[in-house]
Enzyme design. Structure first.
Site, PDB file in Angstrom:
ATOM      1  N   GLU A  98      18.620  -4.115 -16.334  1.00 54.86           N
ATOM      2  CA  GLU A  98      17.941  -5.390 -16.069  1.00 54.86           C
ATOM      3  C   GLU A  98      17.286  -5.346 -14.695  1.00 54.86           C
ATOM      4  O   GLU A  98      17.706  -4.579 -13.838  1.00 54.86           O
ATOM      5  CB  GLU A  98      18.968  -6.532 -16.108  1.00 54.86           C
ATOM      6  CG  GLU A  98      20.060  -6.323 -15.071  1.00 54.86           C
ATOM      7  CD  GLU A  98      21.179  -7.345 -15.146  1.00 54.86           C
ATOM      8  OE1 GLU A  98      20.894  -8.508 -14.908  1.00 54.86           O
ATOM      9  OE2 GLU A  98      22.315  -6.953 -15.435  1.00 54.86           O
ATOM     10  N   LYS A 108      16.657  -6.461 -10.947  1.00 61.56           N
ATOM     11  CA  LYS A 108      17.551  -7.078  -9.966  1.00 61.56           C
ATOM     12  C   LYS A 108      16.784  -8.171  -9.234  1.00 61.56           C
ATOM     13  O   LYS A 108      15.860  -7.904  -8.468  1.00 61.56           O
ATOM     14  CB  LYS A 108      18.061  -6.037  -8.971  1.00 61.56           C
ATOM     15  CG  LYS A 108      19.045  -6.624  -7.990  1.00 61.56           C
ATOM     16  CD  LYS A 108      19.794  -5.517  -7.262  1.00 61.56           C
ATOM     17  CE  LYS A 108      20.916  -6.098  -6.420  1.00 61.56           C
ATOM     18  NZ  LYS A 108      20.410  -6.892  -5.304  1.00 61.56           N
ATOM     19  N   ASP A 111      15.748 -10.970  -6.699  1.00 59.30           N
ATOM     20  CA  ASP A 111      15.958 -11.172  -5.266  1.00 59.30           C
ATOM     21  C   ASP A 111      16.141 -12.663  -5.009  1.00 59.30           C
ATOM     22  O   ASP A 111      15.219 -13.356  -4.608  1.00 59.30           O
ATOM     23  CB  ASP A 111      14.754 -10.621  -4.497  1.00 59.30           C
ATOM     24  CG  ASP A 111      15.098 -10.360  -3.053  1.00 59.30           C
ATOM     25  OD1 ASP A 111      16.282 -10.497  -2.687  1.00 59.30           O
ATOM     26  OD2 ASP A 111      14.180 -10.023  -2.287  1.00 59.30           O
ATOM     27  N   TYR A 164      23.559 -13.110 -15.515  1.00 57.42           N
ATOM     28  CA  TYR A 164      23.690 -11.673 -15.758  1.00 57.42           C
ATOM     29  C   TYR A 164      25.101 -11.185 -16.075  1.00 57.42           C
ATOM     30  O   TYR A 164      25.268 -10.021 -16.405  1.00 57.42           O
ATOM     31  CB  TYR A 164      23.074 -10.850 -14.641  1.00 57.42           C
ATOM     32  CG  TYR A 164      23.585 -11.143 -13.232  1.00 57.42           C
ATOM     33  CD1 TYR A 164      24.910 -10.908 -12.878  1.00 57.42           C
ATOM     34  CD2 TYR A 164      22.710 -11.614 -12.258  1.00 57.42           C
ATOM     35  CE1 TYR A 164      25.356 -11.164 -11.601  1.00 57.42           C
ATOM     36  CE2 TYR A 164      23.151 -11.869 -10.967  1.00 57.42           C
ATOM     37  CZ  TYR A 164      24.482 -11.646 -10.642  1.00 57.42           C
ATOM     38  OH  TYR A 164      24.914 -11.891  -9.378  1.00 57.42           O
ATOM     39  N   CYS A 166     -15.452 -12.679  24.592  1.00 59.80           N
ATOM     40  CA  CYS A 166     -15.417 -11.701  23.509  1.00 59.80           C
ATOM     41  C   CYS A 166     -15.038 -10.322  24.047  1.00 59.80           C
ATOM     42  O   CYS A 166     -15.654  -9.843  24.997  1.00 59.80           O
ATOM     43  CB  CYS A 166     -16.787 -11.650  22.831  1.00 59.80           C
ATOM     44  SG  CYS A 166     -16.934 -10.290  21.654  1.00 59.80           S
ATOM     45  N   CYS A 171     -18.456  -8.092  23.754  1.00 55.31           N
ATOM     46  CA  CYS A 171     -19.706  -8.315  24.477  1.00 55.31           C
ATOM     47  C   CYS A 171     -19.576  -9.272  25.651  1.00 55.31           C
ATOM     48  O   CYS A 171     -20.519  -9.469  26.405  1.00 55.31           O
ATOM     49  CB  CYS A 171     -20.781  -8.833  23.520  1.00 55.31           C
ATOM     50  SG  CYS A 171     -20.473 -10.522  22.961  1.00 55.31           S
ATOM     51  N   CYS A 183     -16.829 -15.256  18.364  1.00 52.30           N
ATOM     52  CA  CYS A 183     -17.652 -14.828  19.487  1.00 52.30           C
ATOM     53  C   CYS A 183     -18.994 -15.539  19.353  1.00 52.30           C
ATOM     54  O   CYS A 183     -19.581 -15.586  18.275  1.00 52.30           O
ATOM     55  CB  CYS A 183     -17.847 -13.321  19.425  1.00 52.30           C
ATOM     56  SG  CYS A 183     -19.241 -12.758  20.417  1.00 52.30           S
ATOM     57  N   CYS A 216     -23.816  -9.296  20.360  1.00 50.52           N
ATOM     58  CA  CYS A 216     -22.474  -8.709  20.427  1.00 50.52           C
ATOM     59  C   CYS A 216     -22.439  -7.375  19.690  1.00 50.52           C
ATOM     60  O   CYS A 216     -22.707  -7.300  18.487  1.00 50.52           O
ATOM     61  CB  CYS A 216     -21.460  -9.673  19.816  1.00 50.52           C
ATOM     62  SG  CYS A 216     -19.795  -8.995  19.728  1.00 50.52           S
TER      63      CYS A 216
END
Ligand code: JCF
Length: 675
Positions: free
Chosen positions: A117, A119, A121, A229, A412, A415, A430, A436
Site C-alpha cells: 500500500e 504510505k 504522509d 490500514y 537595481c 544597472c 527595476c 538595464c
C-alpha cells in the site's frame, strides 16, 4: 411538544441509514450515487426531525459530527495494543534483505505473499468501535500513550460514526492515517493567505494542526480524510486470516481503505509495486512518502513477532527524500526580462532526492517576511519534480547568533536604476527598462529561446558577452551582427561565428505566434501568443486592438489586455518591431482561427480522469474552439466531458439533463478540427 410517533421514529432511522450509506459511497468509495442537492435534502430532513424531537438525537446520528463545546485540553489514552512504527528500507537491496530475513526466520523457502500500500504522509490515529459505534479516537502519541481526539475524529466524514453491516467484533480498534488532500490543502492556504493568516508549510503539518484543535468546529473546516490500514485491539469476534482480507472486511463495514492496495508475491514484485506507485505519486490527491509492505498471512505475522518498536513482518520502502535542510549563505537579487527583481537563496549545497541543490527561489520580499528568514538561518528546502527548489520553512531553533537581515536593494543590482514597488503588487521592479543590462540580456535570451525565434547556438553566455561588449542592445541588433564582430569575442571560433549567423538567418522565417511570444510582452506566454496570432491573423490587427477586443480571446483577461495595449503604445517597442521587419523577419500569413466559432458561447466542464491527454491539453483545445471551461456544473453548462471514475459532477449533469460526452467523443471532436 408531542412525543415522536412510531412513524417518525421509523423515518429517522431510515434517514440515518440512508445518509450513512451515501456518505460511505461518497467519502469512502468515491462512488457517489446522489447529487449534493439530494444528499442535502436527506440531511436537512433529519435535522428538522431532530430539532422537533430532540429526544431522538443519538451520539452516532450523522448530524452529530461537530460538537459545540471546545475542550480545555486533551486527555490521555493508553493504547491497549501498542501502536508500532515501521522499519524503513531505502533501497531495493534493503527490501530484498527484509524478504530474506523473513524467510530465514520462518525457515521458509517458498515465496512470501505481501500486502502493498502507499504510505500516507499524515497523522497516525486509532479508532475504537464498541458494538459498532465509534467510542474513541486517539493519536498515536509515543505508541503507548496518545491523546484523546474523539471530538475531532468525529468530524472526519470518511470515518463512520457507526459501522455498516454486521459481524464486527464487539470491540474493534482500527488504525490508519488522517491527512488533508493536496487540493484541500491548497484551498486552505489560499484562504489563510487572503485573510492575512498563517499558512502551513505542507499538508502533513496542516493535518497535524487540525487533529490537535481544541475546537472541533475548526477541525471540521479542514476537511480531513482517513485511510485505514490495520487493526489493533480485537475482542468478541474474529477477523480473516489474511491482512488483505481484513482490509476488505473493514471496507465492507464502511471504513475507508486505500484503493491501490495490492497483494503480490516476493521481493521483486514488491519492487515493481514501488516503482508503479512512484509513477502514480504526482497524480494522487494525497501526499505519500513511500510504500508499505506487510506479510499478508496473519499467522506468519504472529510467528515473526515484533522488535521493540517495529514489527518484523512489515517495512516501509521510503521514496528518496525530497526535502533537506541546509544553511542560507546569502540572498541575491536577480533581474528578470521585465525588470522583476527576485530574491534567490544561495545555499550551502545539499543533496535532495539525489540532486545537489545550491540555489532556491524565495519569490518576493513578502515571502521572506512570511518565512521570517535571515542570512545564516538553517532552512528547509523542498524539491518537487523538476520545478525550481524552494525554501519552505526556517528552523528557528537553529538560528545562530550572527545573522543579517535581508533587505531589498534600493538600486537595481544590474544597472543601478531605482527599484520600484508597484502599488498592489508584491513584486519589486527595476525602473531602468531597456537601459538595464540585466533586462536587456533577459529579453534577448528570451527572444532567442527555443519556443520564440529559436536561434540555435545563441546561449546564455554568448548573450552576456554580446551585451557586455556593446555589440547588441536589443533583439533587432542581433540581425546586424557581422563575422568580424563575432570573432573578436572570446572563445568564439570562426566556425561557430558562421554557424550563429546562419542560425540568425534561418530564424528570420518564423510564425506570427513565435514572433509575438519573442517580443516578450509581460504576461504573454507561448499559448497566449498563439491565441493572439490565431485571433488576429496578422500583426496590424493585434497592434490596433483595444483592451475590450483583446478580452474576447479566451485566455486574455483584463490584466493581460492592458499589458498588451501598453506594449504596443510604446515608441521603443514600435521601433523594435519595425527594425525586426526591416531586418527581414517574416512569417506566413496566419489563417484566422475559424475554429473558435465552433464552440463559441458554450461552457464545458471536465470531470474524471482522461487517458489520452492531460486535463490541461483538453482545456486548452476546448478554449481554442471558443468554449469556456468551468470547474463546476450548473444550469449554464453546455456539456460535461466525463473521463474515468467521474464523480459528483457527472451525477449532477445527469440530473440537470446536460449533454455528456466521453473521452472518445472529445478526441473525435478535436480530430475533426485538426487539433
Ligand atoms: O500509511 C502509513 N503511513 C502507514 C503507517 C501504513 C501502515 O500500514 C502502517 C503504518 C505504521 C505502522 N503500518 C504500521 C504497522
Amino acid at each position: 411538544m408531542t412525543a415522536a410517533s412510531k412513524k417518525v421514529l421509523n423515518e429517522t432511522e431510515q434517514l440515518r441509514a440512508e445518509i450513512n450509506h451515501h456518505n460511505y459511497l461518497y467519502h469512502s468509495l468515491d462512488q457517489p450515487e446522489l447529487s449534493d442537492a439530494e444528499f442535502d435534502t436527506l440531511f436537512r430532513r433529519l435535522r428538522q426531525i431532530e430539532s422537533e424531537y430532540p429526544e431522538l438525537i443519538t451520539e452516532d446520528s450523522p448530524t452529530q459530527r461537530v460538537g459545540s463545546i471546545p475542550l480545555e485540553g486533551f486527555t490521555q489514552v493508553q493504547h491497549e495494543v501498542a501502536m508500532l512504527s515501521l522499519d524503513n528500507a531505502f533501497s531495493e537491496d534493503d527490501l530484498r534483505d527484509f524478504d530474506r530475513r523473513i524467510k530465514t526466520r520462518l525457515e521458509e523457502s517458498t515465496t512470501i505473499e505481501y500486502a502493498c500500500e502507499p504510505k500516507i504522509d499524515g497523522i497516525a490515529v486509532s479508532l475504537l468501535y464498541e458494538d459498532g459505534r465509534l467510542v474513541r479516537g486517539a493519536t498515536r502519541g509515543d505508541g503507548t500513550t496518545g491523546e484523546n481526539i474523539t471530538q475531532n475524529i468525529r468530524t472526519v466524514e470518511s470515518v463512520p460514526l457507526k459501522l455498516l453491516g454486521s459481524g464486527f467484533p464487539r470491540r474493534l480498534e482500527v488504525r490508519g492515517e488522517v491527512y488533508i488532500a493536496k487540493s484541500v490543502f491548497q484551498h486552505i492556504n489560499k484562504m489563510a493567505e487572503e485573510a492575512g493568516g498563517k499558512t502551513f508549510a505542507n499538508p502533513r503539518n496542516a493535518a497535524a494542526g487540525s487533529v490537535r484543535q481544541l475546537d472541533a468546529k475548526l477541525t471540521a473546516k479542514r476537511r480531513l480524510a482517513m485511510f485505514c490500514y490495520s487493526v489493533g485491539l480485537v475482542e468478541g469476534g474474529d477477523l480473516p486470516s489474511k491482512h488483505g482480507e481484513i482490509l476488505a472486511r473493514l471496507k465492507e463495514w464502511g471504513l475507508r481503505t486505500n484503493p491501490v492496495i495490492d497483494i503480490v508475491n516476493g521481493a521483486e514484485d514488491c519492487i515493481r509495486y514501488y516503482e508503479n506507485i512512484l509513477m502514480l505519486r504526482e497524480r494522487l490527491d494525497y501526499e505519500i512518502d513511500g510504500v508499505v509492505f506487510k506479510v499478508n498471512d496473519m499467522d506468519l505475522q504472529t510467528r515473526l513477532g515484533l522488535l521493540s518498536r517495529t514489527p518484523r513482518w512489515a517495512i516501509a520502502h521510503k521514496f528518496p527524500a525530497e526535502e533537506g535542510t541546509t544553511r542560507l549563505l546569502e540572498v541575491e537579487f536577480q533581474v528578470g526580462r521585465t525588470g522583476a527583481i527576485t530574491p534567490v537563496a544561495r545555499l550551502d549545497p545539499v543533496k535532495i532526492g539525489g540532486v545537489t541543490i545550491s540555489n532556491a527561489t524565495l519569490h518576493n520580499m513578502d515571502e521572506i517576511r512570511r518565512l521570517d528568514l535571515v542570512i545564516n538561518d538553517t532552512v528547509l528546502v523542498q524539491r518537487a519534480g523538476d520545478v525550481i527548489p524552494k525554501v519552505v520553512a526556517v528552523r528557528k531553533e537553529k538560528r545562530p547568533k550572527k545573522t543579517r537581515e535581508i533587505e531589498l536593494p534600493e538600486y537595481c543590482p544590474s544597472c543601478g536604476s531605482d527599484v520600484m514597488l508597484v502599488e498592489g503588487e508584491v513584486i519589486a521592479r527595476c525602473s531602468g527598462g531597456l537601459v538595464c543590462g540585466a533586462q536587456r540580456k533577459e529579453r534577448i535570451r528570451h527572444f532567442a529561446s527555443r519556443l520564440a525565434m529559436d536561434i540555435e547556438g545563441l546561449g546564455d553566455k554568448l548573450v552576456v558577452q554580446l551585451v557586455d561588449e556593446g555589440l547588441v542592445q536589443n533583439p533587432a541588433d542581433l540581425y546586424s551582427l557581422k563575422v568580424d564582430d563575432l570573432v573578436l569575442l572570446e572563445r568564439l571560433a570562426p566556425k561557430s561565428a558562421n554557424n550563429l549567423l546562419d542560425a540568425l538567418e534561418t530564424s528570420k522565417s518564423t510564425t506570427l505566434a513565435r514572433f509575438i511570444y519573442a517580443l516578450g510582452i509581460e504576461e504573454v506566454g507561448e499559448s497566449t501568443a498563439r491565441s493572439l496570432a490565431g485571433y488576429f491573423g496578422d500583426l496590424n490587427g493585434l497592434k490596433a486592438a483595444n483592451k475590450d477586443t483583446l478580452q474576447k480571446i479566451p485566455d486574455v483577461g483584463p490584466v493581460v489586455a492592458v499589458k498588451i495595449v501598453r506594449f504596443f503604445e510604446q515608441a521603443v517597442n514600435q521601433d523594435l518591431i519595425e527594425k525586426l521587419i526591416t531586418a527581414g523577419v517574416v512569417w506566413p500569413e496566419e489563417k484566422i482561427e475559424t475554429n473558435r466559432e465552433v464552440l463559441s458561447g458554450e461552457t464545458y466542464v471536465l470531470t474524471g480522469s482522461l487517458s489520452q491527454m492531460t486535463r490541461n491539453e483538453a482545456k486548452e483545445k476546448l478554449r481554442s474552439l471558443g468554449a469556456k471551461v468551468s470547474g463546476s456544473v450548473s444550469k449554464k453548462t453546455s456539456c460535461v466531458v466525463a473521463g474515468d471514475a467521474a464523480g459528483l459532477k457527472l451525477t449532477k449533469a445527469q440530473e440537470l439533463g446536460i449533454p455528456i460526452m466521453d473521452e472518445q467523443a472529445l478526441v473525435a471532436l478535436f480530430l475533426e478540427h485538426d487539433l
